[in-house]
Design a protein around this motif. Structure first.
Motif, PDB file in Angstrom:
ATOM      1  N   THR A 218      -6.383   0.072  72.705  1.00 52.38           N
ATOM      2  CA  THR A 218      -5.741   0.210  71.398  1.00 52.38           C
ATOM      3  C   THR A 218      -5.542   1.686  71.084  1.00 52.38           C
ATOM      4  O   THR A 218      -6.464   2.486  71.269  1.00 52.38           O
ATOM      5  CB  THR A 218      -6.583  -0.437  70.289  1.00 52.38           C
ATOM      6  N   LEU A 219      -4.354   2.041  70.641  1.00 45.22           N
ATOM      7  CA  LEU A 219      -4.065   3.418  70.219  1.00 45.22           C
ATOM      8  C   LEU A 219      -4.058   3.462  68.700  1.00 45.22           C
ATOM      9  O   LEU A 219      -3.318   2.714  68.055  1.00 45.22           O
ATOM     10  CB  LEU A 219      -2.723   3.877  70.784  1.00 45.22           C
ATOM     11  N   GLU A 220      -4.867   4.347  68.140  1.00 42.11           N
ATOM     12  CA  GLU A 220      -4.935   4.523  66.697  1.00 42.11           C
ATOM     13  C   GLU A 220      -4.555   5.951  66.335  1.00 42.11           C
ATOM     14  O   GLU A 220      -4.961   6.901  67.010  1.00 42.11           O
ATOM     15  CB  GLU A 220      -6.353   4.224  66.187  1.00 42.11           C
ATOM     16  N   ARG A 221      -3.752   6.093  65.263  1.00 41.84           N
ATOM     17  CA  ARG A 221      -3.367   7.419  64.768  1.00 41.84           C
ATOM     18  C   ARG A 221      -3.303   7.373  63.251  1.00 41.84           C
ATOM     19  O   ARG A 221      -3.047   6.313  62.653  1.00 41.84           O
ATOM     20  CB  ARG A 221      -2.023   7.851  65.347  1.00 41.84           C
ATOM     21  N   PRO A 222      -3.543   8.500  62.599  1.00 37.78           N
ATOM     22  CA  PRO A 222      -3.616   8.522  61.145  1.00 37.78           C
ATOM     23  C   PRO A 222      -2.315   8.048  60.494  1.00 37.78           C
ATOM     24  O   PRO A 222      -1.221   8.457  60.880  1.00 37.78           O
ATOM     25  CB  PRO A 222      -3.879  10.007  60.832  1.00 37.78           C
ATOM     26  N   GLY A 223      -2.464   7.158  59.513  1.00 41.19           N
ATOM     27  CA  GLY A 223      -1.327   6.729  58.722  1.00 41.19           C
ATOM     28  C   GLY A 223      -0.380   5.750  59.378  1.00 41.19           C
ATOM     29  O   GLY A 223       0.684   5.459  58.821  1.00 41.19           O
ATOM     30  N   GLU A 224      -0.723   5.229  60.552  1.00 36.85           N
ATOM     31  CA  GLU A 224       0.158   4.312  61.269  1.00 36.85           C
ATOM     32  C   GLU A 224      -0.608   3.065  61.699  1.00 36.85           C
ATOM     33  O   GLU A 224      -1.838   3.096  61.865  1.00 36.85           O
ATOM     34  CB  GLU A 224       0.758   4.989  62.514  1.00 36.85           C
ATOM     35  N   ASP A 225       0.115   1.971  61.885  1.00 42.19           N
ATOM     36  CA  ASP A 225      -0.512   0.759  62.405  1.00 42.19           C
ATOM     37  C   ASP A 225      -0.956   0.995  63.851  1.00 42.19           C
ATOM     38  O   ASP A 225      -0.280   1.705  64.605  1.00 42.19           O
ATOM     39  CB  ASP A 225       0.467  -0.411  62.375  1.00 42.19           C
ATOM     40  N   PRO A 226      -2.083   0.406  64.256  1.00 40.93           N
ATOM     41  CA  PRO A 226      -2.528   0.588  65.642  1.00 40.93           C
ATOM     42  C   PRO A 226      -1.575  -0.095  66.625  1.00 40.93           C
ATOM     43  O   PRO A 226      -0.901  -1.076  66.292  1.00 40.93           O
ATOM     44  CB  PRO A 226      -3.905  -0.069  65.652  1.00 40.93           C
ATOM     45  N   VAL A 227      -1.524   0.460  67.836  1.00 41.92           N
ATOM     46  CA  VAL A 227      -0.787  -0.144  68.945  1.00 41.92           C
ATOM     47  C   VAL A 227      -1.828  -0.813  69.837  1.00 41.92           C
ATOM     48  O   VAL A 227      -2.713  -0.144  70.371  1.00 41.92           O
ATOM     49  CB  VAL A 227       0.005   0.906  69.737  1.00 41.92           C
ATOM     50  N   THR A 228      -1.733  -2.127  69.991  1.00 42.94           N
ATOM     51  CA  THR A 228      -2.804  -2.875  70.657  1.00 42.94           C
ATOM     52  C   THR A 228      -2.362  -3.420  72.014  1.00 42.94           C
ATOM     53  O   THR A 228      -1.180  -3.411  72.363  1.00 42.94           O
ATOM     54  CB  THR A 228      -3.254  -4.049  69.767  1.00 42.94           C
ATOM     55  N   ASP A 229      -3.375  -3.886  72.765  1.00 43.60           N
ATOM     56  CA  ASP A 229      -3.172  -4.647  74.006  1.00 43.60           C
ATOM     57  C   ASP A 229      -2.458  -3.849  75.094  1.00 43.60           C
ATOM     58  O   ASP A 229      -1.666  -4.394  75.872  1.00 43.60           O
ATOM     59  CB  ASP A 229      -2.406  -5.942  73.737  1.00 43.60           C
ATOM     60  N   LEU A 230      -2.737  -2.559  75.199  1.00 43.91           N
ATOM     61  CA  LEU A 230      -2.125  -1.740  76.243  1.00 43.91           C
ATOM     62  C   LEU A 230      -2.896  -1.878  77.554  1.00 43.91           C
ATOM     63  O   LEU A 230      -4.122  -1.851  77.562  1.00 43.91           O
ATOM     64  CB  LEU A 230      -2.090  -0.268  75.827  1.00 43.91           C
ATOM     65  N   VAL A 231      -2.165  -1.997  78.651  1.00 45.38           N
ATOM     66  CA  VAL A 231      -2.761  -1.977  79.981  1.00 45.38           C
ATOM     67  C   VAL A 231      -2.693  -0.567  80.557  1.00 45.38           C
ATOM     68  O   VAL A 231      -3.610  -0.109  81.243  1.00 45.38           O
ATOM     69  CB  VAL A 231      -2.025  -2.951  80.921  1.00 45.38           C
ATOM     70  N   VAL A 232      -1.586   0.113  80.281  1.00 47.40           N
ATOM     71  CA  VAL A 232      -1.350   1.477  80.757  1.00 47.40           C
ATOM     72  C   VAL A 232      -1.240   2.399  79.555  1.00 47.40           C
ATOM     73  O   VAL A 232      -0.570   2.070  78.568  1.00 47.40           O
ATOM     74  CB  VAL A 232      -0.058   1.558  81.598  1.00 47.40           C
ATOM     75  N   SER A 233      -1.886   3.564  79.622  1.00 48.85           N
ATOM     76  CA  SER A 233      -1.759   4.573  78.558  1.00 48.85           C
ATOM     77  C   SER A 233      -1.680   5.945  79.212  1.00 48.85           C
ATOM     78  O   SER A 233      -2.692   6.520  79.612  1.00 48.85           O
ATOM     79  CB  SER A 233      -2.936   4.500  77.586  1.00 48.85           C
TER      80      SER A 233
END
Length: 317
Positions: free
Chosen positions: A195-210
């Motif tokens: 999961t990618l989290e950043r201030p003020g934004e909805d998280p981006v979930t279920d990533l296999v590659v980052s």
């Protein structure tokens, strides 16, 4: 400083390069003797009042160590020595992204011209740290010059390092084979754990590659540049390419897109997420995953916080 294990330069070539550089400056050549030695030498240079420039002759791993030594107390353009890079590794992403030739002799010639003409550039870098409040909180922070990754690509890097420890040469064919093996061994390729989290934004979930990029291209396959994040730049924050699925059709599609990528267009599709010019964000994983920075495998992590730091380092180009 010189890495004697640099894969694309012989001892004779390194001597020639050192003599060429010494003809233009007062130069002290130091050969690295152990892993981490270049970092220690970079730290000594940062603490010295007499050193204006550090020249790193080696691959991306050597450059990463030097940068982490120079910046062990943080960026300070007015106080810290500048950096010049003579490519001596198998890929040399940082040097090539700066516009240097991939041949060490040609690169040395360009650096000598830059010194005579006073050409220099200030670049941004990435910083990865243990996330507060997690089990990785106490992990030391580390700078990276061109790329980092949590998950799939870091697993490939780890496999390559294992093969090199067994005596295999670092070739592009070796990397391709380990990509295939990592894919076949990926347990969560259909449902990512990141999961990618950043201030003020909805998280981006279920990533296999980052894939986290500080510049573009991200890497090279032979002489072919690869652009997973075409907008990434030394003059902006960090870019991210995230993939939510690694099924066989998805790998074929995104692999083909990556090989055909250009400075204008990278991999894309409904399961691809691209983010540009990020200053602060965190990658969390439900299970420990491998982490890499500048092609160096750093073990398993469950959470890493990334910071894009502009104007962090002065380089000679």
């Amino acid at each position: 400083m010189v890495n004697p294990a640099a894969t694309t330069t012989s001892a004779r070539t390194r001597d020639v390069l050192i003599h060429a550089l010494a003809s233009e400056m007062k130069l002290e050549a130091v050969t690295t003797e152990y892993r981490g030695h270049a970092r220690d030498l970079g730290r000594q240079a940062a603490e010295s009042k007499d050193i204006e420039l550090v020249v790193a002759l080696g691959g991306d791993g050597t450059v990463n160590e030097v940068v982490n030594g120079l910046l062990h107390q943080g960026p300070d353009l007015d106080r810290l020595p500048g950096l010049a890079v003579v490519p001596g590794g198998s890929t040399n992403v940082f040097a090539r992204a700066l516009g240097l030739p991939n041949h060490p002799v040609e690169a040395t010639g360009q650096l000598l011209d830059a010194l005579r003409e006073g050409r220099r550039r200030t670049v941004g870098l990435g910083l990865a740290s243990g996330t507060p409040g997690t089990e990785d909180e106490g992990v030391p922070s580390r700078w990276f010059t061109f790329a980092s990754g949590l998950g799939f690509d870091a697993g490939v890097v780890g496999r390559v390092e294992q093969q090199r420890e067994r005596g295999k040469r670092s070739t592009h064919a070796l990397y391709v084979r380990q990509v295939v093996r990592q894919f076949l061994g990926e347990a969560d390729r259909r449902h990512g754990t990141i999961t990618l989290e950043r201030p003020g934004e909805d998280p981006v979930t279920d990533l296999v590659v980052s894939i986290v990029s500080n510049t573009s291209p991200w890497s090279f396959l032979g002489n072919r540049p690869l652009y997973p994040t075409p907008q990434a730049s030394f003059d902006t924050g960090l870019d991210v390419l995230g993939l939510k699925k690694l099924s066989t059709p998805a790998v074929a599609r995104y692999g083909t897109q990556l090989l055909a990528s250009t400075p204008e267009r990278g991999p894309h599709g409904k399961n691809a997420v691209t983010l540009h010019d990020l200053t602060d964000f965190t990658l969390h994983s439900k299970a420990p995953l491998p982490l890499q920075m500048d092609g160096d495998h750093l073990g398993l992590r469950t959470s890493v916080t990334f910071t894009g730091v502009r104007r962090a380092l002065r380089v000679i180009v």
